[in-house]
Design a protein around this motif. Structure first.
Motif, PDB file in Angstrom:
ATOM      1  N   LEU A 123       9.650  -3.882  -3.634  1.00 37.70           N
ATOM      2  CA  LEU A 123       8.770  -3.406  -4.703  1.00 37.70           C
ATOM      3  C   LEU A 123       7.588  -2.610  -4.153  1.00 37.70           C
ATOM      4  CD1 LEU A 123       8.752  -6.666  -6.854  1.00 37.70           C
ATOM      5  CD2 LEU A 123       9.803  -4.485  -7.497  1.00 37.70           C
ATOM      6  N   LEU A 124       7.079  -2.992  -2.989  1.00 31.01           N
ATOM      7  CA  LEU A 124       5.903  -2.328  -2.427  1.00 31.01           C
ATOM      8  C   LEU A 124       6.223  -0.979  -1.792  1.00 31.01           C
ATOM      9  CD1 LEU A 124       3.946  -5.295  -0.802  1.00 31.01           C
ATOM     10  CD2 LEU A 124       3.088  -3.754  -2.588  1.00 31.01           C
ATOM     11  N   GLN A 129       4.746   4.729  -0.670  1.00 31.37           N
ATOM     12  CA  GLN A 129       5.166   6.115  -0.482  1.00 31.37           C
ATOM     13  C   GLN A 129       4.436   7.072  -1.423  1.00 31.37           C
ATOM     14  OE1 GLN A 129       9.455   6.447  -0.630  1.00 31.37           O
ATOM     15  NE2 GLN A 129       9.738   4.722   0.798  1.00 31.37           N
ATOM     16  N   ARG A 130       4.199   6.636  -2.650  1.00 28.36           N
ATOM     17  CA  ARG A 130       3.496   7.522  -3.594  1.00 28.36           C
ATOM     18  C   ARG A 130       1.987   7.346  -3.549  1.00 28.36           C
ATOM     19  NH1 ARG A 130       6.252   3.893  -7.175  1.00 28.36           N
ATOM     20  NH2 ARG A 130       4.810   2.418  -8.143  1.00 28.36           N
ATOM     21  N   LEU A 395      -3.577  -2.850 -13.527  1.00 37.11           N
ATOM     22  CA  LEU A 395      -4.561  -2.905 -12.457  1.00 37.11           C
ATOM     23  C   LEU A 395      -4.148  -1.866 -11.405  1.00 37.11           C
ATOM     24  CD1 LEU A 395      -7.137  -4.311 -11.500  1.00 37.11           C
ATOM     25  CD2 LEU A 395      -5.706  -6.024 -10.372  1.00 37.11           C
ATOM     26  N   PRO A 396      -4.427  -0.570 -11.685  1.00 29.43           N
ATOM     27  CA  PRO A 396      -3.941   0.500 -10.809  1.00 29.43           C
ATOM     28  C   PRO A 396      -4.838   0.709  -9.583  1.00 29.43           C
ATOM     29  CG  PRO A 396      -5.048   1.433 -12.720  1.00 29.43           C
ATOM     30  CD  PRO A 396      -5.066  -0.064 -12.903  1.00 29.43           C
ATOM     31  N   LEU A 397      -4.198   0.870  -8.423  1.00 33.11           N
ATOM     32  CA  LEU A 397      -4.917   1.040  -7.168  1.00 33.11           C
ATOM     33  C   LEU A 397      -4.373   2.237  -6.394  1.00 33.11           C
ATOM     34  CD1 LEU A 397      -4.817  -2.648  -5.836  1.00 33.11           C
ATOM     35  CD2 LEU A 397      -6.651  -1.580  -7.171  1.00 33.11           C
ATOM     36  N   LEU A 398      -5.247   2.869  -5.618  1.00 30.39           N
ATOM     37  CA  LEU A 398      -4.837   3.827  -4.603  1.00 30.39           C
ATOM     38  C   LEU A 398      -4.608   3.066  -3.309  1.00 30.39           C
ATOM     39  CD1 LEU A 398      -7.433   6.657  -5.330  1.00 30.39           C
ATOM     40  CD2 LEU A 398      -5.025   6.614  -6.006  1.00 30.39           C
ATOM     41  N   VAL A 399      -3.424   3.263  -2.698  1.00 29.16           N
ATOM     42  CA  VAL A 399      -3.049   2.468  -1.521  1.00 29.16           C
ATOM     43  C   VAL A 399      -2.397   3.347  -0.466  1.00 29.16           C
ATOM     44  CG1 VAL A 399      -2.733   0.337  -2.869  1.00 29.16           C
ATOM     45  CG2 VAL A 399      -0.800   1.889  -2.547  1.00 29.16           C
TER      46      VAL A 399
END
Length: 402
Positions: A123-124, A129-130, A395-399
């Motif tokens: 899932l991660l 990648q995006r 709960l959107p994050l930049l990763v």
């Protein structure tokens, strides 16, 4: 014995839906362990009293039939609530809990560690990648849904439609906010799900046994075997509880770390603290904010007599911030020890999925600490509004990968 009529009339459902209910909980605790609520209900806030009442057999989880008919009518939704382990008493409760516990006991769950880790990585990987991860929709819901489907024995191609129906059914646990449309969805979802699970059992009859609950069903003797309706409704409750608790635990925990970056740095410096961090997330922002009980007979609590038939709301979220039990209770401390929180309730109806939810959450946070660099929010978080369950819808994050 005092009547305590001067206390304010409050709503536990209102408190649970607030962005930050904890200041209100603190005010209630300061007034004493009990407060009057709407419709003659009682709110219980102190850790000691909540813990005691969770284990008091004079209080039961089954709501009066009049309340169930008022909120759900006489259709499938009301029948569902009557059959699930949450509302049953011994000996029926014992039989149901024993059967479900065969698949959710700690020894069985521990053997799932590698499987859950591989599922979390799967899932991660696309999110890394995006460069964007929604903690809820990309991880905290699909992970437990997949694991619970594996435990029940639901084939992969069937899972999207089953999940859609279970999400409709889940509205039955938010009676305070039900609309006529919600009630229609509940009563349409249940017959479909019953038929589906009956067919699933039929397909497994010729191949009993194995690691799934559907396979275990036919291993029971004819005398001990659950009625198919009991099996179906309790598998659906397990499905719902499995993803609801983990969704709240993971999303609330990530939000807490974002608000306390020093604790995130501490976890990265010492990943061995992840299990204690999961316990602290359960205390600090509990996914189950309150549980309801009904007095079967008069109960005296802190000098107040609660009459038979009255409903009692045990505020787990308030009890978990009680300064009489927890040092610096308003502070997030990922290394807190001891930590006698009530995040999973207690007593006869202690959460059946405790071991599974803990394991999934530990696996998730090990990866978020060790393999993921959280760069910041990718948009505004969306808090879920529910009368008793606390989590996020988004709960959107930049990763990026570490």
């Amino acid at each position: 014995m005092r009547a305590d009529t001067a206390r304010p009339h409050l709503s536990a459902a209102f408190l649970a839906t607030q962005d930050d209910p904890y200041p209100a909980y603190a005010q209630l605790r300061a007034r004493g362990p009990l407060s009057r609520a709407e419709l003659g209900q009682w709110l219980v806030t102190g850790h000691s009293v909540v813990s005691t009442l969770l284990r008091d057999n004079r209080l039961e989880s089954r709501m009066p039939a009049e309340y169930t008919r008022l909120t759900l009518g006489d259709g499938p939704g009301a029948e569902f609530l009557d059959r699930i382990v949450l509302t049953r008493t011994p000996p029926d409760h014992t039989r149901l809990r024993r059967f479900i516990g065969r698949a959710l006991g700690t020894p069985v769950v521990r053997r799932l560690t590698g499987h859950i880790g591989a599922a979390a990585d799967t899932l991660l990987d696309p999110a890394l990648q995006r460069g964007r991860l929604d903690v809820v929709t990309d991880l905290a819901v699909p992970l437990p849904v997949g694991v619970v489907c594996d435990l029940i024995g639901i084939p992969i191609p069937d899972r999207p439609e089953v999940l859609t129906r279970v999400v409709s059914l889940a509205k039955v646990f938010d009676a305070a906010n039900l609309t006529p449309g919600d009630l229609h969805d509940i009563n349409a979802a249940l017959p479909w799900l019953h038929d589906y699970l009956a067919e699933l059992l039929s397909r497994r009859r010729e191949q009993p046994g194995g690691p799934t609950l559907a396979g275990m069903y036919w291993e029971e003797s004819a005398t001990d075997r659950l009625a198919i309706a009991d099996f179906a409704d309790n598998m659906l409750f397990l499905f719902h509880a499995g993803f609801e608790t983990t969704m709240g635990l993971v999303s609330n925990g990530v939000a807490a770390l974002l608000a306390h970056p020093e604790q995130l740095r501490r976890l990265r410096a010492d990943p061995a603290l992840v299990p204690s961090a999961v316990e602290e997330f359960l205390r600090y922002d509990a996914p189950i904010q309150n549980v309801i009980r009904v007095a079967r007979e008069p109960v005296e609590v802190a000098g107040v007599k609660i009459r038979a038939g009255r409903t009692v709301l045990l505020l787990l979220g308030a009890a978990n911030r009680d300064a009489a039990v927890f040092d610096d209770a308003e502070r997030l401390d990922v290394g807190r020890d001891p930590n006698p929180h009530l995040g999973f309730g207690g007593g006869l109806h202690h959460c059946l999925g405790t071991a599974l939810a803990r394991l999934m959450s530990v696996v998730v946070f090990e990866r978020l600490v060790g393999a993921v660099e959280i760069l910041g929010p990718a948009g505004p978080p969306v808090r879920r509004r529910h009368a008793s369950l606390r989590s996020y819808d988004q709960l959107p994050l930049l990763v990026r990968a570490r």
